[in-house]
Design a protein around this motif. Structure first.
Motif, mmCIF file in Angstrom:
data_model
loop_
_atom_site.group_PDB
_atom_site.id
_atom_site.type_symbol
_atom_site.label_atom_id
_atom_site.label_comp_id
_atom_site.label_asym_id
_atom_site.label_seq_id
_atom_site.Cartn_x
_atom_site.Cartn_y
_atom_site.Cartn_z
ATOM 1 N N PHE A 1 48.980 35.891 47.772
ATOM 2 C CA PHE A 1 48.497 37.067 48.370
ATOM 3 C C PHE A 1 49.494 38.346 48.497
ATOM 4 C CE2 PHE A 1 45.650 33.959 49.743
ATOM 5 C CZ PHE A 1 44.314 34.669 49.730
ATOM 6 N N ASP A 2 50.474 38.200 48.836
ATOM 7 C CA ASP A 2 51.318 39.428 49.281
ATOM 8 C C ASP A 2 51.643 39.975 47.793
ATOM 9 O OD1 ASP A 2 51.680 41.124 51.147
ATOM 10 O OD2 ASP A 2 53.870 40.369 51.592
ATOM 11 N N CYS B 1 48.294 41.833 46.342
ATOM 12 C CA CYS B 1 48.552 43.045 47.169
ATOM 13 C C CYS B 1 49.160 44.288 45.928
ATOM 14 C CB CYS B 1 49.699 42.871 47.960
ATOM 15 S SG CYS B 1 49.480 43.759 49.270
ATOM 16 N N CYS B 2 49.955 43.697 45.169
ATOM 17 C CA CYS B 2 50.486 44.869 44.082
ATOM 18 C C CYS B 2 49.180 44.991 43.276
ATOM 19 C CB CYS B 2 51.752 44.163 43.526
ATOM 20 S SG CYS B 2 52.727 43.884 44.486
ATOM 21 N N ARG B 3 48.375 44.401 42.754
ATOM 22 C CA ARG B 3 47.418 44.567 41.668
ATOM 23 C C ARG B 3 46.538 45.652 42.426
ATOM 24 N NH1 ARG B 3 43.788 39.546 40.453
ATOM 25 N NH2 ARG B 3 42.515 40.217 42.372
ATOM 26 N N GLY C 1 50.587 41.059 39.092
ATOM 27 C CA GLY C 1 49.596 41.864 39.731
ATOM 28 C C GLY C 1 49.626 43.526 39.124
ATOM 29 N N CYS C 2 50.872 44.083 38.779
ATOM 30 C CA CYS C 2 50.862 45.232 38.355
ATOM 31 C C CYS C 2 50.163 45.506 36.784
ATOM 32 C CB CYS C 2 52.140 45.818 38.246
ATOM 33 S SG CYS C 2 52.997 46.054 39.748
ATOM 34 N N CYS C 3 50.547 44.287 36.142
ATOM 35 C CA CYS C 3 50.094 44.408 34.554
ATOM 36 C C CYS C 3 48.645 44.157 34.630
ATOM 37 C CB CYS C 3 50.786 43.217 33.661
ATOM 38 S SG CYS C 3 52.361 43.380 33.454
ATOM 39 N N VAL D 1 48.763 49.319 51.534
ATOM 40 C CA VAL D 1 48.440 47.984 51.082
ATOM 41 C C VAL D 1 47.150 47.311 51.753
ATOM 42 C CG1 VAL D 1 50.711 47.552 49.736
ATOM 43 C CG2 VAL D 1 50.683 47.250 52.225
ATOM 44 N N PRO D 2 46.591 46.399 51.113
ATOM 45 C CA PRO D 2 45.248 45.937 51.900
ATOM 46 C C PRO D 2 45.712 45.130 53.015
ATOM 47 C CG PRO D 2 45.299 45.483 49.546
ATOM 48 C CD PRO D 2 46.594 46.189 49.710
#
Length: 452
Positions: free
Chosen positions: A215-216, A220-222, A253-255, A378-379
């Protein structure tokens, strides 16, 4: 007027007096805190109420365990980001019987109005947005060093608080029952202490629990990487060439987010498994030196240090955006940019242009610190899961019978990560120490995040 407050709460430059030089008291006359401005408390309270709506797991835990007070007598000293979401965690710990003293683990991520609401509610909080390095350690010291008060639990994000107590007050560990740590960087530091035989209390690695990982770190990062880049630079992502350093949960997540926006994404990775995953997910694996001249954006998320060194910064093209999504601020070697031949220009809050003698400039975000907490939000739902995991880990360590946990680093088991039904304090959950996990790592879904 509220509009004035609304404008000031994200901007730390509204009042130049250092909070350390101001004597503030809350409405009950208590002054055991140090924050930007106690007058913003009502505004912060509204933020916390909004966060509560999106944190069902934590609120359920609060409701369920309020009666039996599983943290009665716990004196928790904490060092995390101070945001509306961590405020919900602190108030939950307090409702479960704990006394809390808190500092920020990042000099930029504190929401001043939330810190004010916590101080108004009687919490000893020492944090404001835009602390100096010196303020940062001063705040941690004020949390720990109080006449007649000794912490017996540590909740840390990044390991700085643990490090400070080790350095300055090693005797405190006689009273401390355990450490709960939630970041890759902090966990790595704990493993180093453990290997050196210097870890004198049990520690709980919340970062690698299944819920936190997925999750985090991933979701989150996505969601927040694009937000952070857009807010700071208004960049368009379609067709941009981006290199993401590290393909752990954060990198994944970033990618995923950048790919979906039409960016051309390159990945650098030293771990063979993560590298294989990047390859199978359709990303080009490269060495940083191969693409550094052509990319438009560089994002670090390795949890390691000195990933982007001066030599790479020198070779970047004009206008390249450089930012960090990992925990520590040392992934980008920002110190190497503070030399006389380079000019720094602050363009807007959290955005610096670093200009070379030939006129080339790079765009550095948040001075190489954590982008998504310095420059965006962040969500909350995602953080709810992490925060609940932290609360459960604290309850578990605090109530564990003598001898259940040795002086080692433990992981939260899946059963406990999934549902708070194992709340009762006589639970028969035994957590695996890291030594056991390393032996059985093939049965675990996560790859180990310690970088060699």
């Amino acid at each position: 007027s509220s509009s004035v407050i609304a404008a000031s709460y994200t901007d730390s430059s509204d009042d130049e007096t250092s909070p350390r030089d101001k004597q503030q008291k809350n409405s009950k006359g208590n002054g055991d805190f140090c924050i930007k401005n106690i007058k913003q408390a009502d505004f912060g309270r509204r933020e916390i109420e909004i966060a509560e709506q999106e944190m069902p797991a934590l609120m359920a835990l609060r409701k369920r365990a309020q009666g039996e007070k599983p943290l009665a007598g716990a004196k928790v000293v904490g060092c995390t980001h101070i945001t509306a979401q961590t405020a919900v965690l602190m108030e939950t710990l307090s409702a479960l019987g704990a006394q809390c003293r808190w500092a920020a683990c990042n000099i930029y991520s504190t929401q001043n109005e939330v810190a004010a609401a916590l101080a108004e509610g009687g919490f000893s909080v020492f944090a404001w947005k835009g602390e100096s390095e010196d303020d940062f350690w001063w705040c941690i010291d004020r949390c720990v060093n109080l006449e007649g008060w000794q912490p017996n639990m540590i909740l840390d994000d990044g390991g700085d608080l643990t490090h400070w107590i080790y350095k300055k007050y090693p005797n405190m560990f006689k009273k401390i029952k355990g450490i709960v740590e939630e970041s890759v960087t902090g966990v790595h530091r704990l493993y180093q202490l453990s290997k050196a035989g210097k870890l004198c209390v049990p520690a709980m690695n919340v970062n690698d629990s299944v819920t936190k990982q997925k999750f985090d770190n991933l979701y989150c990062c996505r969601e927040s990487i694009l937000d952070g880049l857009k807010r700071t630079t208004d960049v368009m992502f379609g067709g941009k060439q981006v290199v993401v350093c590290g393909y752990g949960e954060v990198g994944k997540g970033c990618c995923a987010a950048l790919k979906a926006m039409g960016s051309i994404v390159y990945v650098t990775e030293i771990d063979p498994i993560c590298a294989l995953q990047a390859c199978m997910d359709g990303f080009r694996l490269v060495k940083l030196s191969e693409v550094i001249r052509q990319v438009d954006i560089v994002i670090t998320c390795t949890g390691n240090k000195n990933v982007v060194v001066r030599e790479y910064l020198d070779r970047m093209k004009n206008g390249c955006i450089v930012c960090n999504m990992g925990h520590s601020n040392t992934e980008i070697d920002v110190a190497s940019l503070r030399t006389p031949e380079l000019t720094w220009e602050r363009v807007r809050s959290q955005v610096d242009h670093v200009i070379w003698p030939d006129g080339k400039r790079i765009v550095l975000l948040a001075e190489g610190r954590l982008l998504n907490l310095s420059c965006s939000t962040v969500p909350t739902f995602v953080l709810s899961i992490t925060a609940t995991t932290q609360a459960l880990a604290l309850i578990e360590l605090y109530n564990a019978p003598e001898g259940r946990y040795k002086q080692d680093v433990y992981l939260l088991p899946k059963k406990m990560g999934k549902r708070p039904s194992s709340m009762s304090t006589n639970t028969d959950i035994h957590l695996y120490p890291s030594s056991v996990l390393n032996a059985r790592s093939h049965t675990h879904t996560h790859t180990h995040t310690h970088t060699p």
